[in-house]
Design an enzyme around this catalytic site. Structure first.
Site, PDB file in Angstrom:
ATOM      1  CG  ASP A  54      12.283   1.650  -4.009  1.00 18.54           C
ATOM      2  OD1 ASP A  54      12.099   2.871  -4.171  1.00 18.54           O
ATOM      3  OD2 ASP A  54      11.352   0.839  -3.899  1.00 18.54           O
ATOM      4  CB  SER A  55      10.999   3.724  -0.197  1.00 13.75           C
ATOM      5  OG  SER A  55      10.177   3.432  -1.315  1.00 13.75           O
ATOM      6  CD  GLU A  72       3.651  -1.700  -1.583  1.00 15.37           C
ATOM      7  OE1 GLU A  72       3.437  -2.007  -0.404  1.00 15.37           O
ATOM      8  OE2 GLU A  72       4.767  -1.353  -2.029  1.00 15.37           O
ATOM      9  CG  HIS A 100       4.748   0.914  -6.259  1.00 14.63           C
ATOM     10  ND1 HIS A 100       5.966   1.337  -5.785  1.00 14.63           N
ATOM     11  CD2 HIS A 100       4.257   0.052  -5.333  1.00 14.63           C
ATOM     12  CE1 HIS A 100       6.197   0.774  -4.613  1.00 14.63           C
ATOM     13  NE2 HIS A 100       5.180  -0.015  -4.313  1.00 14.63           N
TER      14      HIS A 100
END
Ligand code: DGL
Length: 278
Positions: A12-13, A154, A188
């Protein structure tokens, strides 16, 4: 039945893809996983397709060095713009998050109005709309980029007044289209599911992680390559950020071991441009 002890590679990034790894580990409890989160270069969602393809290639090359038997692309942005590129050179099956989630959405809708939310790159690619229409040609797909959701998650703002206000703003057009199914097209977004449920009562939310784990299991089972190992997760990241432990625990739903740091230099060193383009 034969088994294959080689690990499954997941990338994943960043560490958002742990929401996908969580489902993989549940669905395939006897596998070893090697996870790479490109935390030094996250986010990918606002970058050009060329850059995302180059980064994705470097992540895949890293996993191939670990002798993986399959690569799961946990990142929606990479799945949206780099699958052809990856499949052209990766010699093992590559599973995206988009195809399984699109098929699930097509099967779930009753009124043929499906919403899709994701990063700018994912929505701009139209990859979900195309994949959904391959399974349900008559479906109407209503897409919306929600770039503020990743920083909100985040920041740990999963259910604050600001999060609700922003979500309302993003979801208003989808409410007006009377969607009955919504694909959470970003690693997310499952963490925002309670807020999204409240704002879209009765709408079926599709979590890519669960669909992708089912697809990965189907591919392994069809080729007799499931493992019978003691489960293990090896985590690699390109940078350890101060919030790593808190966020990783949230995304994975359980405490995580300390990750191994791979320098960007090491990740990019032997990266060969495939087919003359990044
Ligand atoms: N992992 C990305 C995705 O699922 C979200 C974070 C980013 O923009 O890199 O699209």
């Amino acid at each position: 039945m034969s088994t294959d002890p080689r690990p499954i590679g997941v990338f994943d990034s960043g560490i958002g893809g742990l929401t996908v790894l969580k489902h993989l580990a549940r669905r395939l409890p006897h596998e070893r996983f090697v996870y790479l989160g490109d935390t030094a270069r996250v986010p990918y969602g606002n970058r050009s397709d060329e850059t995302v393809r180059l980064y994705a290639q470097q992540c895949a090359e890293f996993l191939l060095k670990h002798d993986v038997k399959m690569i799961v692309v946990a990142c929606n942005t990479v799945s949206a713009v780099a699958m052809d590129h990856l499949r052209a050179f990766v010699p093992v099956p590559v599973v995206s998050v988009i195809e399984p989630a699109a098929a699930e959405a097509a099967a779930a809708t009753r009124n043929q109005h499906i919403g899709v939310i994701g990063t700018r790159a994912t929505i701009g690619s139209d990859a979900y709309a195309k994949a959904i229409q391959r399974s349900a040609a008559s479906a109407f797909v209503h897409s919306r980029a929600c770039p503020l959701f990743v920083p909100l998650v985040e920041e740990g703002w999963l259910d604050t007044a600001a999060t609700r206000a922003i979500a309302e703003e993003y979801l208003r057009p989808l409410q007006a289209q009377e969607i009955d199914t919504l694909v959470l097209g970003c690693t997310h977004y499952p963490l925002l599911a309670p807020v999204l449920h409240d704002l879209l009562p009765g709408v079926h939310l599709i979590d890519c992680g669960a669909c992708t784990a089912a697809e990965a299991a189907r591919v392994l089972e069809s080729t007799d390559e499931v493992a019978a190992e003691i489960p293990r997760m090896d985590l690699y990241v390109t940078d350890v950020t101060p919030s790593f432990t808190t966020l990783a625990r949230q995304f994975l739903g359980m405490p995580v071991d300390d990750p191994v740091v791979v320098s960007l230099e090491a990740l990019t060193l032997n990266s060969v441009r495939q087919g003359g383009r990044p």
